[in-house]
Design a protein around this motif. Structure first.
Motif, mmCIF file in Angstrom:
data_model
loop_
_atom_site.group_PDB
_atom_site.id
_atom_site.type_symbol
_atom_site.label_atom_id
_atom_site.label_comp_id
_atom_site.label_asym_id
_atom_site.label_seq_id
_atom_site.Cartn_x
_atom_site.Cartn_y
_atom_site.Cartn_z
ATOM 1 N N LEU A 129 -7.287 -2.100 2.477
ATOM 2 C CA LEU A 129 -6.096 -2.910 2.242
ATOM 3 C C LEU A 129 -5.442 -2.545 0.916
ATOM 4 O O LEU A 129 -4.273 -2.843 0.690
ATOM 5 C CB LEU A 129 -6.460 -4.396 2.279
ATOM 6 C CG LEU A 129 -6.932 -4.930 3.638
ATOM 7 C CD1 LEU A 129 -7.464 -6.347 3.501
ATOM 8 C CD2 LEU A 129 -5.810 -4.890 4.658
ATOM 9 N N ASN A 130 -6.204 -1.894 0.029
ATOM 10 C CA ASN A 130 -5.635 -1.429 -1.233
ATOM 11 C C ASN A 130 -4.578 -0.352 -1.020
ATOM 12 O O ASN A 130 -3.813 -0.023 -1.923
ATOM 13 C CB ASN A 130 -6.748 -0.868 -2.141
ATOM 14 C CG ASN A 130 -7.400 -1.946 -2.978
ATOM 15 O OD1 ASN A 130 -6.767 -2.928 -3.351
ATOM 16 N ND2 ASN A 130 -8.670 -1.776 -3.269
ATOM 17 N N LEU A 131 -4.553 0.241 0.171
ATOM 18 C CA LEU A 131 -3.565 1.278 0.463
ATOM 19 C C LEU A 131 -2.173 0.698 0.715
ATOM 20 O O LEU A 131 -1.181 1.424 0.650
ATOM 21 C CB LEU A 131 -4.002 2.090 1.688
ATOM 22 C CG LEU A 131 -5.286 2.909 1.555
ATOM 23 C CD1 LEU A 131 -5.666 3.517 2.891
ATOM 24 C CD2 LEU A 131 -5.125 3.997 0.502
ATOM 25 N N ILE A 132 -2.092 -0.594 0.997
ATOM 26 C CA ILE A 132 -0.804 -1.196 1.341
ATOM 27 C C ILE A 132 0.230 -1.044 0.223
ATOM 28 O O ILE A 132 1.365 -0.630 0.495
ATOM 29 C CB ILE A 132 -0.982 -2.678 1.744
ATOM 30 C CG1 ILE A 132 -1.717 -2.762 3.090
ATOM 31 C CG2 ILE A 132 0.367 -3.382 1.842
ATOM 32 C CD1 ILE A 132 -1.986 -4.179 3.568
ATOM 33 N N PRO A 133 -0.103 -1.347 -1.047
ATOM 34 C CA PRO A 133 0.910 -1.136 -2.094
ATOM 35 C C PRO A 133 1.315 0.326 -2.231
ATOM 36 O O PRO A 133 2.475 0.633 -2.545
ATOM 37 C CB PRO A 133 0.192 -1.624 -3.369
ATOM 38 C CG PRO A 133 -0.870 -2.538 -2.888
ATOM 39 C CD PRO A 133 -1.330 -1.967 -1.585
ATOM 40 N N VAL A 134 0.376 1.227 -1.996
ATOM 41 C CA VAL A 134 0.673 2.658 -2.097
ATOM 42 C C VAL A 134 1.649 3.070 -0.990
ATOM 43 O O VAL A 134 2.655 3.742 -1.234
ATOM 44 C CB VAL A 134 -0.619 3.497 -2.000
ATOM 45 C CG1 VAL A 134 -0.295 4.980 -2.098
ATOM 46 C CG2 VAL A 134 -1.591 3.088 -3.101
ATOM 47 N N PHE A 135 1.353 2.661 0.231
ATOM 48 C CA PHE A 135 2.231 2.988 1.353
ATOM 49 C C PHE A 135 3.591 2.303 1.203
ATOM 50 O O PHE A 135 4.615 2.852 1.606
ATOM 51 C CB PHE A 135 1.580 2.582 2.668
ATOM 52 C CG PHE A 135 0.436 3.462 3.085
ATOM 53 C CD1 PHE A 135 0.473 4.829 2.855
ATOM 54 C CD2 PHE A 135 -0.676 2.935 3.716
ATOM 55 C CE1 PHE A 135 -0.578 5.649 3.236
ATOM 56 C CE2 PHE A 135 -1.732 3.751 4.109
ATOM 57 C CZ PHE A 135 -1.679 5.116 3.866
ATOM 58 N N THR A 136 3.587 1.094 0.640
ATOM 59 C CA THR A 136 4.859 0.398 0.428
ATOM 60 C C THR A 136 5.742 1.194 -0.517
ATOM 61 O O THR A 136 6.961 1.312 -0.308
ATOM 62 C CB THR A 136 4.613 -1.014 -0.140
ATOM 63 O OG1 THR A 136 3.792 -1.753 0.767
ATOM 64 C CG2 THR A 136 5.926 -1.750 -0.346
ATOM 65 N N ALA A 137 5.124 1.759 -1.555
ATOM 66 C CA ALA A 137 5.884 2.606 -2.487
ATOM 67 C C ALA A 137 6.436 3.829 -1.763
ATOM 68 O O ALA A 137 7.565 4.268 -2.012
ATOM 69 C CB ALA A 137 4.986 3.034 -3.652
ATOM 70 N N GLY A 138 5.647 4.381 -0.848
ATOM 71 C CA GLY A 138 6.106 5.546 -0.086
ATOM 72 C C GLY A 138 7.287 5.215 0.814
ATOM 73 O O GLY A 138 8.234 5.996 0.932
#
Length: 299
Positions: free
Chosen positions: A249-258
């Motif tokens: 779930l920590n990937l969500i902010p990263v993908f949101t930035a993408g």
């Protein structure tokens, strides 16, 4: 299914959910969180039921016998989580919502350790810390002063409630081993629709006034976050424990930035650095680092 395939499912699962924050922020400006939750799950449920029958060929009568657990999943993961999330998006940005959701892994690990007695090694615990550090880098711009000065608004507080509800949903889903994952998702969504219908019905007339972009957003939300993510999440949980799955779930902010980058919002060096830390943390927590170190020692 092996663990590598489960990890891949979790990556796509969270990629789809990231889009939910972006599109959800826009669509919730055109309809209520209640109606959005309902409209999202009506077509998704129909599709999930068909997919469940085709792929899993379940014994529906046996599955319905687990209605109490399925009802718990319906109330927590389908109704409460979505309504709290979309309500939060009326008060906060999609980025803030995604960032707060990154606290979910820590909560999942704690609850899993207490209720399911799942254990993490020291190196995996380090992975949690590294992932969370990456999230902090992203939201603070690398500035400790900004972290100290942050003001928590109503939407951010609501997101804390949302991740608590999602933790409950994940734990319940883990206990439903006798029902295939897609079937469980479809039946819990069907129960949620039945519960929501009398409350959503008075708002149906507003659907005729939606602009084209809102309709496009709804289509994305029901196809990818509703169908794709929920299937991937539940399937992966059969292979990976809830604590480890929560790290993704920590990937969500990263993908949101993408996604923001694709929409024309520039991504800074600080965001890239934070994203790298998140990926390193996920890599560590999944146990891949431990396996590599073990092989090096044996060699």
């Amino acid at each position: 299914m092996n663990q590598r395939k489960a990890w891949l499912l979790l990556i796509f699962c969270n990629l789809f959910w990231s889009g939910n924050y972006v599109f959800g922020k826009y669509v919730v400006g055109e309809m209520s969180p209640l109606l959005l939750t309902y409209v999202r799950w009506v077509p998704a449920t129909a599709l999930l039921l068909v997919i469940a029958q085709k792929m899993e060929k379940p014994d529906w009568k046996m599955a319905v016998k687990s209605w109490r657990v399925l009802a718990g999943m319906a109330v927590s993961g389908i109704i409460a989580y979505n309504m709290i999330l979309y309500t939060a998006l009326t008060y906060t940005s999609s980025t803030n919502a995604a960032v707060v959701s990154a606290l979910n892994p820590a909560l999942l690990v704690i609850v899993s350790a207490v209720l399911l007695r799942e254990k993490l090694t020291r190196i995996q615990s380090l992975g949690i810390f590294v992932s969370f550090t990456g999230v902090l880098v992203i939201i603070t711009g690398g500035s400790l002063a900004q972290l100290i000065a942050m003001q928590i608004n109503r939407g951010d507080v609501m997101m804390l409630g949302a991740i608590t509800v999602w933790t409950i949903y994940s734990i319940i889903g883990k206990r439903l081993a006798q029902v295939p994952p897609i079937t469980a998702t479809a039946l819990s969504a069907l129960m949620a629709i039945v519960i929501l219908t009398p409350f959503a019905a008075p708002q149906f007339s507003t659907l005729y006034q939606l602009p084209p972009m809102a309709i496009l957003g709804i289509v994305y939300i029901f196809l990818f976050p509703s169908v794709g993510s929920f299937i991937f999440w539940n399937v992966a949980l059969r292979e990976i424990n809830a604590g480890k799955a929560g790290i993704f779930l920590n990937l969500i902010p990263v993908f949101t930035a993408g996604i923001n980058l694709m929409l024309g919002v520039p991504v800074t060096l600080v965001q890239l650095t934070g994203g790298l830390l998140v990926f390193i943390g996920v890599y560590t927590t999944t146990g891949l680092l431990e396996k590599r170190l073990s092989r090096l020692r044996e060699a």
